[in-house]
Enzyme design. Structure first.
Site, short mmCIF file in Angstrom:
data_model
loop_
_atom_site.label_atom_id
_atom_site.label_comp_id
_atom_site.label_asym_id
_atom_site.label_seq_id
_atom_site.Cartn_x
_atom_site.Cartn_y
_atom_site.Cartn_z
N ARG A 524 105.21 97.01 -20.96
CA ARG A 524 103.87 97.59 -21.12
C ARG A 524 103.85 99.05 -20.68
NH1 ARG A 524 99.33 94.92 -17.99
NH2 ARG A 524 100.88 94.98 -16.35
N SER A 588 111.03 95.25 -12.31
CA SER A 588 111.04 93.99 -11.55
C SER A 588 112.41 93.36 -11.45
CB SER A 588 110.06 93.01 -12.18
OG SER A 588 108.82 93.65 -12.31
N ASP A 642 107.38 94.57 -8.97
CA ASP A 642 106.10 93.92 -9.31
C ASP A 642 105.46 93.21 -8.12
OD1 ASP A 642 108.10 92.04 -9.31
OD2 ASP A 642 107.35 90.89 -11.00
#
Length: 902
Positions: A524, A588, A642
């Site tokens: 994203r 992450s 994350d």
């Protein structure tokens, strides 16, 4: 004349549909906890939870009480793939003094007959399981416990009503222990009603059989009902056979409009006036008597036998079911009728014979019609339970009237098919339902007990005691400390990576920030606008891009070029290509950071395998890819995990949030640690967020004692064998795979899917974690579980679905408990570091497993509470930790940087 006389006994289809609807309503009433006491159709649970599946085997004994004779049986069931069985029986009389005497005498008589039978068959020295067919209404609380509600069919034994008949039989068998050694060892495994026995016998030959009907001396029906509808029994998984005891239908007046003067007269003269009214209209025991009462009245009115009634015609019980059956053998003309009437000292003319035959036809036809209406109600209920538009099923059927009456079966079949046109019904005649049936119930109970033991054995290693969970917590605490110490950090399995995030939001952050989020199969790009002051808010705009497998597992350069291509698309889309915005990069994967904007990839996880990345600084790789494209420039401020983003997002709402937890595809935790405890970073003032990377806990073998053979199989088949062992027991990416391994093992043991491992079950990764969440949902009926399994190409029975649900439950519960034990170690450490008696702290949580699984969050929270009783932990769901969180970290870093400069 006869037609006019018996007009009320002729029932139209509309009347039958009305009877069907009334019977359906009574069934619902009988199944409800609050309505059952006033229901006439008692809907008694039989505790028979499964039909034969063809794998039953062994030798069984059965005793059968309920008809005109008492019987003992020996049944051998062969597991030869042909579903064959062998039945040997012996019949004993049922003397009047026994069936109308006292209880002790009755059960002694049964025990004597059984022992005589064992002696005859040379079974004295065998210890065989025993099934007890007891064909009277009983309230069962277990498969081997049933209290007699009332006697029927001429039986009136004193002192048995309201007592458990199995324990009475056991006592009687116990008395013979001395003279007959194994008798005391004989164990009654199952108490069975003959109707249930009929269904089970036919179920052995036809797996579609799920209804049993008896139309003989008495009448009754049973069928397999969904547990969720049976209020009288705990639990809502699977099915159970319900013994309807439909003979009492109408005892509340529901059939009064259909009962004739003859029905009323017959009832008044019976042993139990006002009771079993439906049975009195349809069962063989009463048909002859009904015919006698009708003939008597017609004779008195001068319509038959010249108005002369013989003594026999005046005597109750002189016309029996066998007479009615014989008189309706049309092929033999009137000869049977004439013969029977002559024996009764009536001297019939040909017209008399025709009229009498007609009376018999109307009475038996009404019986078949009423029976068909009630059976149609049961079939409709079964079809609706299964949510099918059309259903194929088999009805197992037994009883003298059905078997010996020349027209009865044909009439019954025809009417049932007319009333339920959307059911394809096969009627299967039961052979020795009450004897072989009891043995089948016993055999199924035997099979289920053996299966249960094997399933329990397979799932036992997933049941973690409080003691074991405490051990896990203590080991986690030890590993956390190792990761923080300079001399042990290099070899620690829990890496305790410093993130260089040294503060949580204070509300003064503001500005426009870009965030990138790479951590799974999707990537994203976000634009985040943060406002401070009274109108404090966070606005976000984002776009999602897919990462194809060939890029996830290609070269590092290709991966970062793809990421920059996605950023370019987004900047163009938002119209901000010219602005040099501060950027936070959520990455992450385990990184070793030397500062907030430097992160060296320790190793890929979650299916990524891009080459030339491990050991490299991901921020540099991103900067180089931007330089290669040469279209725009960005200020990369922070590389973020994350988990840290999750903590920061919740920290923006709640300043008490100092821990971040991810329980989704992967599993990880971060928390704010005192600088003085972080030996690998210079300085002792303030705090810094530590990314524990706890997924590697246990890679040194410290939790091998709780790893099962299934965990080892999943580990060996993974992309990184021997690594991330704790994550492989707790994260969504692996739970479905553990379940699949267990299902394969249970199938190999013949406990699931008929022992057939389907192609789809062999496929790694077929069992996604979302299926676990769906299957374990409390709202899902087993039917829907079966549908989910069908989507996976697994053709399951109802019993299979229960087992699959149980396996999913065991795996996900263990995952939540292990996660809770790890988290308890961290909150306890925080409490001790602060030196407080009680700690109040908030944990920011994200991840699909925590959010979507029906029980994971509850079990996790309960475990933390149990293992860290002096910590009051609030769990706060994070809203977009990896996007919003990255922007907040960037904003906090900018704020702290500006403060530092000042």
């Amino acid at each position: 004349q006869v037609d006019r006389y018996l007009y009320h006994m002729r029932l139209s289809d509309d009347v039958l549909l009305d009877v069907m609807a009334r019977f359906q309503a009574e069934m619902v009433k009988g199944l409800g906890k609050d309505t059952n006491p006033t229901a006439t159709v008692k809907m008694l649970p039989s505790f028979v939870r499964s039909l034969p599946d063809g794998t039953e085997k062994g030798e069984f004994l059965a005793v059968d009480l309920g008809g005109s004779q008492f019987r003992a049986h020996q049944v051998k069931v062969f597991d030869d793939g042909k579903q064959s069985s062998q039945l040997e029986s012996k019949f004993y009389p049922s003397p009047k003094e026994v069936i109308q005497g006292n209880g002790a005498e009755l059960f002694d008589y049964i025990a004597d007959c059984l022992l005589d039978f064992m002696e005859t068959k040379n079974l004295k020295h065998k210890k065989l399981p025993l099934g007890f067919t007891f064909s009277f209404p009983c309230k069962q609380t277990k498969l081997d416990k049933g209290v007699l509600l009332s006697w029927t069919k001429h039986f009136k034994v004193r002192g048995v009503q309201d007592t458990d008949v199995v324990s009475s039989l056991r006592k009687a068998l116990q008395k013979h222990k001395a003279s007959f050694v194994p008798a005391g060892d004989l164990d009654v495994l199952a108490l069975v009603n003959d109707t249930v026995g009929t269904m089970m016998t036919c179920g052995y030959d036809d797996p579609h059989c799920e209804v049993g009907v008896i139309i003989g001396t008495g009448t009754n029906a049973c069928y397999m009902e969904e547990m969720r509808h049976i209020d009288l029994v705990e639990g809502d998984e699977g099915r159970m056979c319900i013994n309807t005891e439909w003979g009492a239908f109408g005892d509340d007046g529901a059939l009064d409009n259909l009962r004739t003067e003859f029905d009323r007269e017959l009832d008044l003269g019976s042993l139990n006036p006002g009771k079993q009214l439906f049975e009195k209209m349809i069962s063989g025991m009463y048909l002859g008597e009904l015919v006698r009462l009708i003939l008597l009245k017609m004779t008195k009115e001068g319509l038959l036998f010249n108005g002369k009634a013989s003594t026999a015609l005046l005597t109750k019980g002189k016309i029996e079911m066998k007479h009615v059956s014989a008189m309706e053998k049309y092929k033999e003309g009137l000869s049977n009728t004439k013969e029977i009437l002559t024996e009764l000292n009536l001297f019939p003319s040909e017209e008399d014979c025709i009229a009498v035959q007609h009376v018999c036809t109307i009475v038996s036809f009404r019986s078949a019609n009423l029976c068909a209406a009630a059976l149609a109600a049961i079939l409709t209920r079964l079809r609706e339970n299964k949510k099918l538009l059309r259903m194929r099923t088999t009805v197992g059927i037994d009883g003298g009237l059905y078997k010996t009456h020349p027209q009865y079966a044909k009439r019954l079949h025809k009417v049932v098919r007319r009333l339920v046109p959307n059911c394809d019904v096969r009627f299967l005649l039961s052979l020795s339902g009450s004897g072989k049936g009891a043995a089948m119930v016993t055999a199924v109970a035997y099979r289920l007990a053996a299966q249960r033991n094997k399933i329990d054995a397979a799932l036992a290693p997933f049941l973690l005691s409080l003691e074991t969970l405490r051990e896990v917590k203590n080991k986690m605490r030890t590993e956390l400390e190792y990761g923080l110490k300079r001399e042990t950090q290099a070899s620690a399995t829990v890496k305790m990576l410093p993130t260089y995030v040294c503060g949580t939001p204070d509300g003064t952050e503001k500005g426009k920030f870009l965030a990138l989020d790479l951590g799974g199969t999707n990537f994203r790009v976000l634009l985040v606008k943060i406002r401070s002051g009274r109108r404090r808010s966070v606005q976000m705009y984002n776009k999602i891009f897919a990462i194809p497998l060939e890029i996830m597992q290609g070269t590092g350069e290709e991966l970062f070029d793809h990421i920059v291509q996605c950023i370019a698309d987004f900047l163009e889309y938002m119209g901000i290509k010219g602005a040099r915005l501060p950027l936070g990069f959520t990455f992450s994967f385990p990184c070793r950071q030397a500062s907030i904007d430097k992160g060296t990839l320790v190793g890929w996880t979650k299916g990524f395998k891009a080459t030339d990345c491990e050991g490299e600084d991901v921020v540099d790789m991103l900067r180089e890819a931007i330089r290669r494209r040469n279209e725009f420039d960005l200020d990369i401020v922070a590389v973020v995990n994350d988990t840290v983003g999750t903590m920061m997002t919740c920290g923006y709402e709640d300043p008490n949030c100092e821990i971040g937890l991810i329980a989704g595809t992967g599993s990880n935790v971060c928390y704010m640690e005192d600088m003085k405890n972080i030996e690998i970073v210079e300085g002792n003032e303030g705090k810094m967020c530590i990314n524990t990377e706890w997924g590697g806990f246990g890679d040194n073998g410290c939790i091998d004692n709780i790893r099962t053979k299934y965990d080892k199989e999943v580990d060996e088949g993974s992309l990184n064998p021997g690594k991330q062992r704790y994550e492989k027991m707790t994260s969504g990416m692996y739970l479905g795979e553990i379940v699949r391994q267990i299902l394969i093992d249970l199938t190999k043991q013949g406990l699931l899917f008929r022992g057939q491992i389907s192609e789809s079950l062999r496929k790694r990764g077929i069992f996604e974690t979302k299926f676990l969440s769906q299957i374990e949902s409390d709202r899902l009926a087993l039917l829907q579980v079966r549908r989910i399994l069908q989507q996976l190409g697994l053709d399951s029975t109802c019993e299979d679905s229960i087992i699959v649900k149980e396996v999913c439950g065991a795996v996900s519960k263990r995952a939540a408990q292990l996660c809770g034990a790890g988290l308890a170690a961290i909150v306890e450490k925080k409490r001790e570091d602060r030196g407080v008696e009680r700690l109040q702290i908030t944990v920011g949580v994200d991840g699909t497993l925590y959010k979507l699984h029906p029980h994971f969050s509850r079990v996790l929270q309960e475990t933390v509470k149990e293992l860290a009783p002096r910590c009051d932990v609030t769990f706060m769901l994070s809203e977009d930790g990896s996007g919003k969180g990255a922007a907040l970290i960037t904003a906090v870093a900018k704020r702290l940087h500006n403060v530092g400069q000042k």
